[in-house]
Design a protein around this motif. Structure first.
Motif, PDB file in Angstrom:
ATOM      1  N   GLU A  53       1.067  10.028   6.819  1.00 47.46           N
ATOM      2  CA  GLU A  53       0.968   9.317   5.548  1.00 47.46           C
ATOM      3  C   GLU A  53       1.609  10.089   4.400  1.00 47.46           C
ATOM      4  N   PHE A  54       2.343   9.346   3.589  1.00 46.01           N
ATOM      5  CA  PHE A  54       2.968   9.878   2.380  1.00 46.01           C
ATOM      6  C   PHE A  54       2.523   9.033   1.196  1.00 46.01           C
ATOM      7  N   ARG A  55       1.991   9.679   0.175  1.00 47.46           N
ATOM      8  CA  ARG A  55       1.709   8.962  -1.078  1.00 47.46           C
ATOM      9  C   ARG A  55       3.021   8.896  -1.839  1.00 47.46           C
ATOM     10  N   VAL A  56       3.397   7.696  -2.231  1.00 41.12           N
ATOM     11  CA  VAL A  56       4.648   7.475  -2.956  1.00 41.12           C
ATOM     12  C   VAL A  56       4.334   6.840  -4.299  1.00 41.12           C
ATOM     13  N   GLU A  57       5.238   6.997  -5.237  1.00 43.67           N
ATOM     14  CA  GLU A  57       5.022   6.459  -6.581  1.00 43.67           C
ATOM     15  C   GLU A  57       4.975   4.932  -6.589  1.00 43.67           C
ATOM     16  N   GLN A 110       3.889  -3.399   9.134  1.00 42.89           N
ATOM     17  CA  GLN A 110       3.180  -4.224   8.143  1.00 42.89           C
ATOM     18  C   GLN A 110       3.858  -4.034   6.788  1.00 42.89           C
ATOM     19  N   GLN A 111       4.272  -5.140   6.180  1.00 41.95           N
ATOM     20  CA  GLN A 111       4.866  -5.100   4.847  1.00 41.95           C
ATOM     21  C   GLN A 111       3.827  -4.598   3.847  1.00 41.95           C
ATOM     22  N   PRO A 112       4.267  -4.191   2.639  1.00 43.76           N
ATOM     23  CA  PRO A 112       3.308  -3.693   1.646  1.00 43.76           C
ATOM     24  C   PRO A 112       2.124  -4.648   1.479  1.00 43.76           C
ATOM     25  N   THR A 113       0.937  -4.086   1.657  1.00 44.31           N
ATOM     26  CA  THR A 113      -0.320  -4.829   1.624  1.00 44.31           C
ATOM     27  C   THR A 113      -1.355  -3.986   0.904  1.00 44.31           C
ATOM     28  N   THR A 114      -2.142  -4.599   0.041  1.00 40.77           N
ATOM     29  CA  THR A 114      -3.213  -3.863  -0.633  1.00 40.77           C
ATOM     30  C   THR A 114      -4.430  -3.832   0.273  1.00 40.77           C
ATOM     31  N   PRO A 148      -8.410  -2.687   1.488  1.00 45.03           N
ATOM     32  CA  PRO A 148      -9.727  -2.769   0.847  1.00 45.03           C
ATOM     33  C   PRO A 148     -10.138  -1.488   0.112  1.00 45.03           C
ATOM     34  N   TRP A 149      -9.588  -0.329   0.496  1.00 44.71           N
ATOM     35  CA  TRP A 149      -9.952   0.934  -0.161  1.00 44.71           C
ATOM     36  C   TRP A 149      -9.064   1.243  -1.361  1.00 44.71           C
ATOM     37  N   GLY A 150      -8.180   0.295  -1.737  1.00 45.37           N
ATOM     38  CA  GLY A 150      -7.454   0.416  -2.992  1.00 45.37           C
ATOM     39  C   GLY A 150      -6.046   0.948  -2.926  1.00 45.37           C
ATOM     40  N   ASN A 151      -5.524   1.197  -1.733  1.00 47.96           N
ATOM     41  CA  ASN A 151      -4.139   1.640  -1.602  1.00 47.96           C
ATOM     42  C   ASN A 151      -3.258   0.469  -1.194  1.00 47.96           C
ATOM     43  N   ARG A 152      -2.072   0.419  -1.767  1.00 50.98           N
ATOM     44  CA  ARG A 152      -1.063  -0.537  -1.313  1.00 50.98           C
ATOM     45  C   ARG A 152      -0.250   0.219  -0.270  1.00 50.98           C
ATOM     46  N   SER A 153      -0.187  -0.306   0.955  1.00 50.87           N
ATOM     47  CA  SER A 153       0.367   0.436   2.085  1.00 50.87           C
ATOM     48  C   SER A 153       1.504  -0.295   2.776  1.00 50.87           C
ATOM     49  N   LEU A 154       2.462   0.475   3.248  1.00 52.46           N
ATOM     50  CA  LEU A 154       3.582   0.011   4.056  1.00 52.46           C
ATOM     51  C   LEU A 154       3.525   0.794   5.362  1.00 52.46           C
ATOM     52  N   LEU A 155       3.406   0.109   6.478  1.00 51.14           N
ATOM     53  CA  LEU A 155       3.296   0.763   7.777  1.00 51.14           C
ATOM     54  C   LEU A 155       4.556   0.485   8.594  1.00 51.14           C
ATOM     55  N   PHE A 156       5.154   1.556   9.141  1.00 54.33           N
ATOM     56  CA  PHE A 156       6.363   1.422   9.953  1.00 54.33           C
ATOM     57  C   PHE A 156       6.395   2.513  11.011  1.00 54.33           C
ATOM     58  N   ARG A 157       7.346   2.421  11.922  1.00 53.48           N
ATOM     59  CA  ARG A 157       7.483   3.409  12.998  1.00 53.48           C
ATOM     60  C   ARG A 157       8.773   4.208  12.837  1.00 53.48           C
ATOM     61  N   LEU A 175       3.641   6.207  14.011  1.00 51.25           N
ATOM     62  CA  LEU A 175       3.326   5.370  12.853  1.00 51.25           C
ATOM     63  C   LEU A 175       3.424   6.185  11.573  1.00 51.25           C
ATOM     64  N   VAL A 176       4.030   5.590  10.548  1.00 53.19           N
ATOM     65  CA  VAL A 176       4.168   6.218   9.237  1.00 53.19           C
ATOM     66  C   VAL A 176       3.640   5.230   8.204  1.00 53.19           C
ATOM     67  N   ASN A 177       2.862   5.746   7.272  1.00 52.58           N
ATOM     68  CA  ASN A 177       2.311   4.929   6.193  1.00 52.58           C
ATOM     69  C   ASN A 177       2.776   5.491   4.860  1.00 52.58           C
ATOM     70  N   PHE A 178       3.481   4.688   4.082  1.00 52.22           N
ATOM     71  CA  PHE A 178       3.754   5.008   2.688  1.00 52.22           C
ATOM     72  C   PHE A 178       2.709   4.234   1.897  1.00 52.22           C
ATOM     73  N   PHE A 179       2.041   4.901   0.974  1.00 53.62           N
ATOM     74  CA  PHE A 179       1.020   4.203   0.200  1.00 53.62           C
ATOM     75  C   PHE A 179       1.038   4.626  -1.255  1.00 53.62           C
ATOM     76  N   THR A 180       0.555   3.704  -2.096  1.00 58.00           N
ATOM     77  CA  THR A 180       0.389   3.950  -3.521  1.00 58.00           C
ATOM     78  C   THR A 180      -1.020   3.519  -3.902  1.00 58.00           C
ATOM     79  N   PRO A 181      -1.805   4.420  -4.508  1.00 59.86           N
ATOM     80  CA  PRO A 181      -3.120   4.006  -4.995  1.00 59.86           C
ATOM     81  C   PRO A 181      -2.938   2.997  -6.135  1.00 59.86           C
ATOM     82  N   VAL A 182      -3.621   1.839  -6.040  1.00 59.68           N
ATOM     83  CA  VAL A 182      -3.434   0.814  -7.063  1.00 59.68           C
ATOM     84  C   VAL A 182      -4.718   0.444  -7.805  1.00 59.68           C
ATOM     85  N   THR A 183      -5.883   0.635  -7.198  1.00 62.32           N
ATOM     86  CA  THR A 183      -7.125   0.337  -7.922  1.00 62.32           C
ATOM     87  C   THR A 183      -7.555   1.586  -8.684  1.00 62.32           C
ATOM     88  N   GLU A 184      -8.408   1.401  -9.664  1.00 61.68           N
ATOM     89  CA  GLU A 184      -8.880   2.546 -10.451  1.00 61.68           C
ATOM     90  C   GLU A 184      -9.589   3.575  -9.578  1.00 61.68           C
TER      91      GLU A 184
END
Length: 133
Positions: A72-76, A92-96, A98-107, A113-122
């Motif tokens: 996993e990589f946190r991205v801006e 999986q295309q970018p999806t928000t 339930p724990w508040g991260n918007r995530s992109l999953l790819f291989r 598996l690699v996950n790029f994610f951005t925290p989006v909820t407070e």
């Protein structure tokens, strides 16, 4: 204790390093022809060729056989990062989530598996120390 790095063992180190450099936009440092890594503020991603396994006693790992770990990589901006990832490898295309991260999953090319994610909820932003916008 501090998590220092995650290491991927691969049969094709050149291909995998080029993939991660392209996907992340971060340059790797090559230490030998069999070992390269990229350092981030939190930890490093190291990539070693299968030849490095001899240093650990031989058959201790198997390239391209991971079925349980997600790197996993946190991205801006995960939606912007999505444009750099070939559609054929997207799980999986970018999806928000339930724990508040918007995530992109790819291989990656080895099937990891690699996950790029951005925290989006407070709450998610607070967990990662991201300033509210």
């Amino acid at each position: 204790m501090i998590l220092s790095s995650i290491r991927i063992i691969t049969a094709d180190i050149q291909r995998l390093v080029k993939f991660y450099e392209s996907a992340t936009g971060l340059p790797f440092t090559w230490f030998t022809e069999d070992f390269a890594e990229v350092k981030t503020p939190a930890a490093a991603l190291a990539i070693g060729s299968t030849r490095t396994l001899a240093l650990f006693g031989g058959d201790v790992a198997e390239a391209a056989s991971n079925r349980s770990v997600i790197i996993e990589f946190r991205v801006e901006d995960v939606d912007a990062a999505y444009t750099r990832i070939p559609a054929a490898i997207v799980v999986q295309q970018p999806t928000t989530m339930p724990w508040g991260n918007r995530s992109l999953l790819f291989r990656d090319p080895d099937g990891n598996l690699v996950n790029f994610f951005t925290p989006v909820t407070e709450d998610a932003k607070k967990r990662f120390g991201v300033a509210a916008q």
